[in-house]
Design a protein around this motif. Structure first.
Motif, short mmCIF file in Angstrom:
data_model
loop_
_atom_site.label_atom_id
_atom_site.label_comp_id
_atom_site.label_asym_id
_atom_site.label_seq_id
_atom_site.Cartn_x
_atom_site.Cartn_y
_atom_site.Cartn_z
N VAL A 113 -7.58 11.92 -12.72
CA VAL A 113 -7.10 10.59 -12.35
C VAL A 113 -7.76 10.17 -11.04
O VAL A 113 -8.19 11.01 -10.25
CB VAL A 113 -5.56 10.55 -12.20
N PHE A 114 -7.84 8.87 -10.81
CA PHE A 114 -8.46 8.35 -9.59
C PHE A 114 -7.68 8.81 -8.36
O PHE A 114 -6.46 8.94 -8.39
CB PHE A 114 -8.50 6.83 -9.61
N ASP A 115 -8.41 9.01 -7.25
CA ASP A 115 -7.73 9.34 -5.99
C ASP A 115 -7.70 8.15 -5.04
O ASP A 115 -7.19 8.26 -3.92
CB ASP A 115 -8.34 10.56 -5.32
N ASN A 116 -8.25 7.00 -5.44
CA ASN A 116 -8.12 5.77 -4.66
C ASN A 116 -8.27 4.58 -5.59
O ASN A 116 -9.12 4.59 -6.48
CB ASN A 116 -9.15 5.72 -3.53
N TYR A 141 -12.90 11.72 -3.51
CA TYR A 141 -12.60 12.66 -2.44
C TYR A 141 -12.12 14.01 -2.99
O TYR A 141 -12.69 15.04 -2.72
CB TYR A 141 -11.54 12.07 -1.50
N TRP A 142 -11.06 13.98 -3.81
CA TRP A 142 -10.48 15.21 -4.32
C TRP A 142 -11.18 15.61 -5.63
O TRP A 142 -10.60 15.49 -6.70
CB TRP A 142 -8.98 15.06 -4.54
N ARG A 143 -12.39 16.06 -5.53
CA ARG A 143 -13.13 16.47 -6.73
C ARG A 143 -12.84 17.93 -7.03
O ARG A 143 -13.65 18.82 -6.78
CB ARG A 143 -14.62 16.18 -6.52
N GLN A 201 0.84 -1.19 0.00
CA GLN A 201 0.00 0.00 0.00
C GLN A 201 0.88 1.24 0.00
O GLN A 201 2.03 1.21 0.42
CB GLN A 201 -0.95 0.02 1.19
N TRP A 202 0.32 2.30 -0.53
CA TRP A 202 0.95 3.61 -0.47
C TRP A 202 -0.17 4.59 -0.14
O TRP A 202 -0.86 5.09 -1.01
CB TRP A 202 1.62 3.98 -1.79
N ASN A 214 -5.99 9.35 3.66
CA ASN A 214 -5.59 8.87 4.98
C ASN A 214 -4.20 8.27 4.85
O ASN A 214 -3.96 7.43 3.99
CB ASN A 214 -6.56 7.81 5.52
N GLY A 215 -3.28 8.72 5.70
CA GLY A 215 -1.90 8.28 5.58
C GLY A 215 -1.44 7.35 6.68
O GLY A 215 -0.23 7.12 6.83
#
Length: 464
Positions: free
Chosen positions: A271-274, A264-266, A189-190, A321-322
């Motif tokens: 590009v996809f954010d997840n 989330y980041w609309r 995961q990143w 979430n990090g």
């Protein structure tokens, strides 16, 4: 004509000879003991400047001759970081190639420009370090492999884990000493909590020269979040970890499925954010990642358990979430590695030695069987957390310095990079297949013809 110029002219005209010598580990170029590889840096934004500051400037066998960027603040900043003085500044990399006596180039430009710039530099007789992901197109990746074969030059791709001493030691422990046993699952995961945007000065006025190259400054600086320039999470993060999975298993995946979205980041990004993906690696006895196993209960068929098997690797990339950060977990029946760029741990499996006797069970075996059947494995498995062992290496250099010293050494004395063009090729294939699976919400079969050639290619599985 000086000896120095003569040697550099030799590099330009003797690509095929150089390639043949590299294949036999013969040093094709005559470097004096105090001489350095002359490098031009193309693309000096965030990653390019990082390489100058922490890798190239520290490498004892590299001299930065020129820097090149189409955005003036990046160009001037790189000039200062590189030391200023006699270092030349360019906005057109083709002009730099014509005017400067370079042995090699470091390319850290937006992904969609990698192919053309790398191809032009190979045509000009330069060895290339090209940031990952190598290319944003399958046929372009294949063309760079062909061009390396034809010219005898090499492309080293920015998969820095390939030169990280800790990752190489983990590879040795898994491949040579077998401490993991049979690898049966990989989880990577990143996770980050960041919009991935770079600030843009809306009052900045592009000069006429900058405007030749930049039509939209916001998209130029934030290219990673726009589909026409980047694969987003798949090309900017996933290729690092996809490469690790293929490296440890010494094979390419056969298929991939996954899901992702922009949830989330609309904020105008495309590009996809997840994303969440599963790649399936079919392991055969011919693979160096294959491990035979012994029966662990009397019901296992000794022949069947050592027939070809499949390893599934799960990958997740999120931007809101990090907590879990970035790591690779390589899990086998004898132990697991948790690897990050700053360190690694080995977790021996507490239940690895639990065995059933062929004829009945000894007292100890009966007790272990009771633990397993009663659900007590949770306590035994959790022992791995307490018994974690650090993977230690003796190294006082940054990984960025190591990858560029290795780059220069292979130019000076002959050799193929660990992060060679086939490493870059295969990582590109895996990323592109994953992007297709995500966008079309379907399982994608990965055709071996995408990454095989009718001529010898670099070994993508080397470690040391």
């Amino acid at each position: 004509m000086s000896d120095d110029v003569s040697r550099r002219d030799f590099i330009k005209v003797a690509g095929t000879t150089v390639g043949a010598a590299i294949a036999t580990s013969y040093a094709p170029l005559s470097y004096a003991a105090n001489e350095k590889v002359r490098v031009g840096c193309i693309g000096t934004g965030g990653q390019g400047s990082f390489h100058i500051r922490y890798g190239l400037s520290s490498a004892s066998n590299i001299q930065i001759v020129a820097v090149c960027d189409v955005f003036r603040p990046h160009l001037e900043g790189a000039y200062q970081v590189a030391g200023g003085g006699d270092i030349k500044k360019y906005m057109d990399y083709r002009e730099m190639l014509e005017k400067e006596q370079l042995d090699a180039v470091v390319i850290a430009t937006p992904l969609h420009t990698h192919f053309q710039i790398t191809s032009d530099c190979l045509d000009a007789g330069k060895f290339c370090f090209t940031e990952k992901t190598m290319c944003y197109d399958l046929e372009q990746s294949r063309e760079l492999v062909r061009k390396c074969h034809q010219t005898g030059l090499f492309v080293q791709v920015g998969h820095q884990r390939r030169v990280n001493p800790m990752y190489n030691k983990a590879m040795m422990l898994a491949r040579t000493e077998g401490v993991l046993g049979r690898i049966n699952h990989i989880m990577c995961q990143w996770h980050r909590n960041d919009d991935w945007r770079r600030p843009v000065n809306l009052n900045y006025q592009l000069s006429p020269e900058e405007a030749r190259w930049i039509t939209n400054l916001e998209r130029h600086l934030n290219w990673r979040i726009y589909r026409e320039y980047s694969g987003g999470l798949m090309t900017e993060l996933a290729t690092h970890q996809l490469d690790i999975a293929a490296w440890f298993l010494d094979t390419m995946p056969s298929r991939v499925t996954g899901y992702g979205g922009l949830d989330y980041w609309r904020d105008g990004r495309t590009v996809f954010d997840n994303v969440n993906l599963v790649y399936e690696f079919d392991i055969t006895p011919e693979s160096r990642g294959y491990r035979a196993i012994n029966a662990r209960n009397p019901y296992q068929d000794r022949r069947a358990i050592n027939e070809p098997y499949t390893v599934r690797a799960a990958f997740s990339y999120i931007t809101a979430n990090g907590q879990k950060g970035a790591s690779e977990m390589i899990e086998g029946d004898q132990g697991a590695f948790q690897l990050t760029e700053t360190g690694g741990l080995f977790f021996p499996e507490a239940t690895a030695e639990v065995r059933w006797a062929d004829q009945g069970m000894r007292d100890a075996d009966a007790q272990n069987a009771s633990i397993i059947t009663s659900g007590g494995t949770r306590e035994m498995t959790n022992k791995a957390l307490a018994n974690a062992k650090e993977i230690t290496v003796d190294n006082d250099k940054s990984v960025d310095q190591l990858q560029f010293e290795s780059f220069a050494n292979n130019i000076m004395y002959g050799g193929a990079p660990r992060a060679n063009v086939m490493v870059g090729m295969r990582a590109s294939v895996m990323a592109l297949a994953g992007m297709k699976a995500l966008r079309e919400r379907t399982q994608v079969e990965i055709d071996p013809a995408w990454y095989t050639f009718d001529f010898p290619t670099d070994d993508p599985s080397v470690f040391g």
